[in-house]
Design an enzyme around this catalytic site. Structure first.
Site, PDB file in Angstrom:
ATOM      1  N   TYR A 275       5.673   3.570  -9.961  1.00 28.71           N
ATOM      2  CA  TYR A 275       4.628   2.983  -9.130  1.00 28.71           C
ATOM      3  C   TYR A 275       3.847   1.978  -9.962  1.00 28.71           C
ATOM      4  O   TYR A 275       3.744   2.088 -11.181  1.00 28.71           O
ATOM      5  CB  TYR A 275       3.727   4.023  -8.474  1.00 28.71           C
ATOM      6  N   CYS A 276       3.341   0.954  -9.292  1.00 31.25           N
ATOM      7  CA  CYS A 276       2.641  -0.165  -9.928  1.00 31.25           C
ATOM      8  C   CYS A 276       3.424  -0.717 -11.120  1.00 31.25           C
ATOM      9  O   CYS A 276       2.917  -0.786 -12.241  1.00 31.25           O
ATOM     10  CB  CYS A 276       1.239   0.255 -10.372  1.00 31.25           C
TER      11      CYS A 276
END
EC number: 2.3.1.204
Length: 280
Positions: free
Chosen positions: A147-148
């Site tokens: 994620y990110c």
């Protein structure tokens, strides 16, 4: 320490520890604090600053996340899992914050003269030195199924434990990193995998949202086989600051910084209210 980045060698570090303020401390307050500090550091009224912060059961969304086709359903899912949701003012996508995630902000001056990559590189170097006694395998490159994801993801053997973002305000820059210290990196990643699956469903989107593989994320304790606590890492950071500078001063926001904080905090509250309203 001879090869450490020049940005990390100020004469004085200002140190602000907000890592134990508890669940009532909002991530909106954190981002407003970094903005206020970036203004004063950029103006030269404050030395280079290191700030520690922890937030409980919070998912911080990036601006693109708010454009997911089914964002309302996705945010409702996060809330049913016990998380509050905010939209941040720095770059990147959704991240999970909880009591096992320690955040560090470095507030550097001269953002107009210093290349944006230098801020990222300084943070990478600092973290490598911070844990040099435990590992020499920390690498910085994009973990695409995390994620990110970003160019300055930090990982060990391909499993990410930290991500870096940067926000520039006036003449100062806030370089922010989250460190998954304790707990399960996979569980945090699974939460956001479900978030994106609900928010995207089968719709095509202009923006390329991550397809998260939870197995590529882990906490530092999982990766190193250690029993580090957030407080342990806090102590390590403070020790490093003392070795990198002539002195460290502990000083909370004061004077005009408080005015800047209040202004930025109100702006963030209004911006988030509008963003979350669009998600309903």
């Amino acid at each position: 320490m001879n090869n450490i980045h020049t940005l990390l060698h100020p004469k004085t570090y200002r140190f602000i520890d907000q890592s134990s303020l508890g669940p009532g401390f909002s991530a909106l307050q954190s981002f407003a604090t970094d903005d206020a500090l970036a203004i004063s550091v950029g103006q030269g009224t404050s030395p280079t600053t290191a700030r520690l912060w922890v937030h409980h059961h919070t998912v911080v969304l990036g601006i693109p996340d708010a454009r997911l086709p089914f964002i309302s359903e996705a945010v409702d899912y996060l809330k049913t899992q016990g998380y509050q949701v905010i939209v941040r003012n720095s770059g990147g996508l959704a991240v999970v914050l909880d009591e096992g995630v320690l955040n560090l902000s470095f507030i550097f001056p001269d953002s107009k003269e210093v290349n944006i990559h230098e801020g990222y590189e300084a943070m990478v170097v600092f973290i490598k030195h911070l844990f040099a006694d435990l590992t020499d395998e920390i690498e910085a490159y994009e973990i695409t199924q995390s994620y990110c994801p970003g160019t300055y993801d930090l990982s060990i053997n391909g499993r990410k434990f930290a991500g870096i973002s940067q926000r520039r305000v006036k003449q100062g820059s806030a370089v922010q990193i989250y460190l998954d210290v304790t707990g399960s990196g996979m569980e945090r990643a699974l939460l956001l995998k479900n978030f994106y699956q609900i928010g995207r469903q089968d719709e095509e989107t202009r923006f390329s949202y991550p397809y998260i593989d939870p197995s590529v994320m882990a906490s530092m304790n999982e990766l190193l086989g250690t029993q580090l606590s957030v407080a342990d890492v806090r102590d390590r950071i403070l020790y490093q600051l003392r070795t990198l500078s002539e002195r460290v001063v502990v000083q909370q926001l004061e004077g005009e910084e408080i005015d800047s904080f209040n202004k930025r905090f109100e702006q963030m509250i209004e911006r988030n209210a509008k963003a979350l309203e669009r998600m309903e």
